[in-house]
Design a protein around this motif. Sequence first.
Motif, PDB file in Angstrom:
ATOM      1  N   ASP A  34      20.731  22.246  96.678  1.00 47.94           N
ATOM      2  CA  ASP A  34      21.454  23.255  96.509  1.00 47.94           C
ATOM      3  C   ASP A  34      21.487  24.403  97.526  1.00 47.94           C
ATOM      4  O   ASP A  34      22.527  24.880  97.762  1.00 47.94           O
TER       5      ASP A  34
ATOM      6  N   SER B 151      23.988  30.173  93.817  1.00 50.56           N
ATOM      7  CA  SER B 151      23.952  29.679  92.243  1.00 50.56           C
ATOM      8  C   SER B 151      25.195  28.842  91.949  1.00 50.56           C
ATOM      9  O   SER B 151      24.942  28.336  91.028  1.00 50.56           O
TER      10      SER B 151
ATOM     11  N   SER C  88      24.013  25.454  92.615  1.00 47.25           N
ATOM     12  CA  SER C  88      23.031  24.962  91.387  1.00 47.25           C
ATOM     13  C   SER C  88      23.802  24.589  90.301  1.00 47.25           C
ATOM     14  O   SER C  88      23.449  23.692  89.633  1.00 47.25           O
ATOM     15  N   ALA C  89      24.717  25.397  89.949  1.00 49.12           N
ATOM     16  CA  ALA C  89      25.509  25.333  88.981  1.00 49.12           C
ATOM     17  C   ALA C  89      26.256  23.790  88.821  1.00 49.12           C
ATOM     18  O   ALA C  89      26.452  23.272  87.972  1.00 49.12           O
TER      19      ALA C  89
ATOM     20  N   CYS D   5      25.427  21.357  90.614  1.00 51.25           N
ATOM     21  CA  CYS D   5      24.348  20.267  90.727  1.00 51.25           C
ATOM     22  C   CYS D   5      23.955  20.028  89.081  1.00 51.25           C
ATOM     23  O   CYS D   5      23.976  18.861  88.560  1.00 51.25           O
ATOM     24  N   ARG D   6      23.887  21.010  88.335  1.00 55.53           N
ATOM     25  CA  ARG D   6      23.490  20.819  87.007  1.00 55.53           C
ATOM     26  C   ARG D   6      24.685  20.365  86.198  1.00 55.53           C
ATOM     27  O   ARG D   6      24.349  19.478  85.280  1.00 55.53           O
ATOM     28  N   ALA D   7      26.082  20.697  86.524  1.00 57.68           N
ATOM     29  CA  ALA D   7      27.126  20.098  85.832  1.00 57.68           C
ATOM     30  C   ALA D   7      27.509  18.641  86.402  1.00 57.68           C
ATOM     31  O   ALA D   7      28.215  17.996  85.460  1.00 57.68           O
ATOM     32  N   GLY D   8      26.715  17.928  87.394  1.00 58.32           N
ATOM     33  CA  GLY D   8      27.024  16.763  87.843  1.00 58.32           C
ATOM     34  C   GLY D   8      28.064  16.608  88.663  1.00 58.32           C
ATOM     35  O   GLY D   8      28.465  15.308  89.023  1.00 58.32           O
TER      36      GLY D   8
ATOM     37  N   SER E 106      23.667  11.235  90.595  1.00 60.92           N
ATOM     38  CA  SER E 106      23.935  12.839  90.448  1.00 60.92           C
ATOM     39  C   SER E 106      22.421  13.288  90.413  1.00 60.92           C
ATOM     40  O   SER E 106      21.519  12.695  90.135  1.00 60.92           O
TER      41      SER E 106
ATOM     42  N   LYS F 265      19.761  16.866  90.471  1.00 61.35           N
ATOM     43  CA  LYS F 265      19.650  18.249  89.913  1.00 61.35           C
ATOM     44  C   LYS F 265      19.451  19.218  91.325  1.00 61.35           C
ATOM     45  O   LYS F 265      19.258  18.781  92.231  1.00 61.35           O
ATOM     46  N   PRO F 266      19.390  20.594  90.958  1.00 61.78           N
ATOM     47  CA  PRO F 266      19.451  21.349  92.241  1.00 61.78           C
ATOM     48  C   PRO F 266      18.329  21.327  93.204  1.00 61.78           C
ATOM     49  O   PRO F 266      18.368  21.388  94.330  1.00 61.78           O
TER      50      PRO F 266
ATOM     51  N   HIS G  75      16.742  18.378  94.025  1.00 60.65           N
ATOM     52  CA  HIS G  75      16.330  17.282  94.678  1.00 60.65           C
ATOM     53  C   HIS G  75      16.414  17.545  96.166  1.00 60.65           C
ATOM     54  O   HIS G  75      17.249  18.450  96.917  1.00 60.65           O
TER      55      HIS G  75
END
Length: 120
Positions: free
Chosen positions: A8, A21, A24-25, A27-30, A38, A40-41, A43
Amino acid sequence: MTDAARVDVWLFHVRVYRTRSQASAACRAGHVKVNGASVKPAHVVRVGDEVRATLAHERILDVDALPDHRGGAADAALAFTERTPPPPPRVETPDRVLRDLAAGRPTKKDRRDITRLRGY
């Protein structure tokens, strides 16, 4: 420059997303994949990885550098190689379907012609 960074933070530093942000969002949404998976932020991304970020269209980026901070656009362009294929050509459609407005309600044939021209 370091040898690894959070995905992120890297997306924010190379100006793919306007804020961390938002990155990050995504990443969380795929919407972000690193080397096909896929993530996570938090990673870790390294030089040589392939990052796919989906905004309005998918962008394919190869990581060339890991900047320490968010710099200008010229600095960000040095941190990755863009491998996104060009978009498909747009299909030419007429601007408007011209018909006599005083003719009243469209006939069944008119509606079929309008539907065919609009591409529905």
